[in-house]
Write an enzyme that holds these catalytic residues in place. Structure first.
Site, PDB file in Angstrom:
ATOM      1  N   PRO A  88       0.817  -1.221   0.000  1.00 12.49           N
ATOM      2  CA  PRO A  88       0.000   0.000   0.000  1.00 12.49           C
ATOM      3  C   PRO A  88       0.849   1.269   0.000  1.00 12.49           C
ATOM      4  O   PRO A  88       0.345   2.353  -0.300  1.00 12.49           O
ATOM      5  CB  PRO A  88      -0.796  -0.099   1.304  1.00 12.49           C
ATOM      6  CG  PRO A  88      -0.688  -1.502   1.760  1.00 12.49           C
ATOM      7  CD  PRO A  88       0.570  -2.055   1.189  1.00 12.49           C
ATOM      8  N   GLU A 115       2.064  -8.127   8.435  1.00  8.86           N
ATOM      9  CA  GLU A 115       2.208  -6.669   8.497  1.00  8.86           C
ATOM     10  C   GLU A 115       3.146  -6.136   7.428  1.00  8.86           C
ATOM     11  O   GLU A 115       3.278  -4.921   7.271  1.00  8.86           O
ATOM     12  CB  GLU A 115       2.718  -6.240   9.879  1.00  8.86           C
ATOM     13  CG  GLU A 115       1.854  -6.703  11.038  1.00  8.86           C
ATOM     14  CD  GLU A 115       0.394  -6.308  10.857  1.00  8.86           C
ATOM     15  OE1 GLU A 115       0.139  -5.123  10.632  1.00  8.86           O
ATOM     16  OE2 GLU A 115      -0.471  -7.206  10.944  1.00  8.86           O
ATOM     17  N   ARG A 153      -1.863  -8.264 -21.267  1.00  4.28           N
ATOM     18  CA  ARG A 153      -2.719  -7.899 -22.399  1.00  4.28           C
ATOM     19  C   ARG A 153      -2.096  -6.831 -23.296  1.00  4.28           C
ATOM     20  O   ARG A 153      -2.577  -6.596 -24.403  1.00  4.28           O
ATOM     21  CB  ARG A 153      -4.127  -7.478 -21.928  1.00  4.28           C
ATOM     22  CG  ARG A 153      -4.162  -6.281 -21.038  1.00  4.28           C
ATOM     23  CD  ARG A 153      -5.560  -6.019 -20.529  1.00  4.28           C
ATOM     24  NE  ARG A 153      -6.484  -5.619 -21.603  1.00  4.28           N
ATOM     25  CZ  ARG A 153      -6.397  -4.489 -22.265  1.00  4.28           C
ATOM     26  NH1 ARG A 153      -5.428  -3.630 -22.009  1.00  4.28           N
ATOM     27  NH2 ARG A 153      -7.269  -4.191 -23.211  1.00  4.28           N
ATOM     28  N   ASP A 168      -8.560   0.359 -26.245  1.00  8.30           N
ATOM     29  CA  ASP A 168      -9.270   0.277 -24.975  1.00  8.30           C
ATOM     30  C   ASP A 168      -9.214   1.549 -24.154  1.00  8.30           C
ATOM     31  O   ASP A 168      -8.475   2.462 -24.455  1.00  8.30           O
ATOM     32  CB  ASP A 168      -8.719  -0.879 -24.137  1.00  8.30           C
ATOM     33  CG  ASP A 168      -9.340  -2.191 -24.550  1.00  8.30           C
ATOM     34  OD1 ASP A 168     -10.534  -2.178 -24.890  1.00  8.30           O
ATOM     35  OD2 ASP A 168      -8.639  -3.201 -24.555  1.00  8.30           O
TER      36      ASP A 168
HETATM   37  N1  4GX Z   1      -1.634  -2.820  -3.262  1.00  5.88           N
HETATM   38  N2  4GX Z   1      -1.380  -5.321   0.708  1.00  5.88           N
HETATM   39  C1  4GX Z   1       0.809  -6.403   1.015  1.00  5.88           C
HETATM   40  C2  4GX Z   1       1.634  -6.835   3.273  1.00  5.88           C
HETATM   41  C3  4GX Z   1       2.734  -5.854   3.061  1.00  5.88           C
HETATM   42  C4  4GX Z   1       2.762  -4.611   3.685  1.00  5.88           C
HETATM   43  C5  4GX Z   1       3.839  -3.773   3.483  1.00  5.88           C
HETATM   44  C6  4GX Z   1       4.775  -5.420   2.038  1.00  5.88           C
HETATM   45  C7  4GX Z   1       4.845  -4.190   2.651  1.00  5.88           C
HETATM   46  C8  4GX Z   1      -1.663  -3.927  -1.367  1.00  5.88           C
HETATM   47  C9  4GX Z   1      -2.282  -2.895  -2.113  1.00  5.88           C
HETATM   48  C10 4GX Z   1      -2.046  -4.351   0.001  1.00  5.88           C
HETATM   49  C11 4GX Z   1      -1.687  -5.513   2.130  1.00  5.88           C
HETATM   50  C12 4GX Z   1      -0.424  -6.296   0.156  1.00  5.88           C
HETATM   51  C13 4GX Z   1      -0.424  -5.607   2.931  1.00  5.88           C
HETATM   52  N3  4GX Z   1       3.733  -6.243   2.242  1.00  5.88           N
HETATM   53  N4  4GX Z   1      -0.691  -4.419  -2.113  1.00  5.88           N
HETATM   54  N5  4GX Z   1       0.478  -6.628   2.427  1.00  5.88           N
HETATM   55  N6  4GX Z   1      -3.289  -2.115  -1.726  1.00  5.88           N
HETATM   56  O1  4GX Z   1      -2.969  -3.785   0.527  1.00  5.88           O
HETATM   57  O2  4GX Z   1      -0.666  -3.733  -3.277  1.00  5.88           O
END
Ligand code: 4GX
Length: 255
Positions: A88, A115, A153, A168
């Site tokens: 995120p 986490e 794609r 698209d």
């Molecule tokens: N877009 N998540 C990853 C665990 C995490 C946290 C910090 C690495 C660093 C998300 C998103 C997403 C939740 C995937 C937390 N891994 N990933 N995860 N939105 O919410 O890509």
């Protein structure tokens, strides 16, 4: 294009590889894809991939050693590949980034759970941190699939039909025009006459107007930072005068 996904749930990707455009791209050798279990790189007897956070608190963190070994192994197998961490905290994924990633020889997609991953992994072994949107997932796996899907794609030949990817949504910064198929009348609602006319120029103009109208109504933010071509300006101006006429009529009626 090569995709290697690093995850503790590689089985999640089996149905993804086995359907639709992704499946066909693999069969046609336009992409090579595999999901590798990070656990395979854990050295201890129980193949542990997570640990408690330094400083305390709830939740677990992905241990750096297995993850580093997995990333190094994948990068060695795919020389020139870029490493991507789904998080995120990453740059927000969009069509422009999909185009940039489609130009890579390979991608190693790192899926965190819990986490997150030890900060030293992000720092030393990751080329791009990418987020698919401002919401919280339970792991990076679905985000990795979304990126693989959007990138695949764009690979020439993946969609089969000529230049379908270029037509698209977003390819020229506008939303797609409305689409219709048979029957000509559905639940009392007709297909726009011009689409049945066979006048290709008029059809193209209608589609452009449809694209502009939808973008203006549903995603005005897309139009704000975009140059307008002459034909697009013409369509907008034609609405302008019509809107002017409607307002004039309206005012006369209410005088
Ligand atoms: N877009 N998540 C990853 C665990 C995490 C946290 C910090 C690495 C660093 C998300 C998103 C997403 C939740 C995937 C937390 N891994 N990933 N995860 N939105 O919410 O890509």
């Amino acid at each position: 294009m090569f995709f290697t996904v690093l995850t503790i749930f590689p089985e999640m990707f089996d149905p993804f590889w086995e359907h639709g455009i992704i499946r066909r791209a693999i069969e046609q050798k336009l992409i090579w894809a595999s999901a590798i279990n990070i656990r395979n790189f854990a050295e201890d007897r129980h193949q542990v991939t997570d640990d408690r956070p330094y400083g305390g608190g709830s939740g677990m963190v992905m241990k750096p050693e297995p993850l580093a070994a997995a990333i190094r192994d994948a990068s060695q197998t795919l020389p020139g590949a870029k490493t991507v961490l789904l998080t995120p905290q990453g740059r927000m994924f969009n069509q422009q980034m999909a185009r940039e990633l489609a130009a890579c020889v390979g991608l190693v997609l790192v899926c965190g759970r819990y986490e997150g991953v030890d900060e030293r992994i992000c720092h030393d072994l990751i080329d791009y941190e990418i987020s698919i949107g401002d919401y919280v997932l339970t792991g990076g796996e679905l985000a990795a699939m979304i990126i693989i899907d959007a990138v695949t794609r764009l690979i020439p030949g993946a969609l089969g039909g000529e230049d379908a990817a270029e037509k698209d949504s977003f390819s020229d910064g506008l939303l797609e025009h409305a689409h219709y198929t048979r029957p000509r009348v559905f639940e009392g609602r007709e297909v726009p006459e011009v689409l049945l006319s066979g006048h290709h120029q008029e059809i193209e103009r209608w589609r452009l107007a449809s694209s502009l109208m939808r973008t203006l109504l549903k995603r005005p933010d897309l139009l704000k930072n975009r140059e307008l071509r002459d034909e697009e300006l013409e369509v907008l101006k034609s609405w302008g005068s019509q809107i002017g006429e409607i307002l004039k009529f309206h005012r006369r009626k209410h005088e």
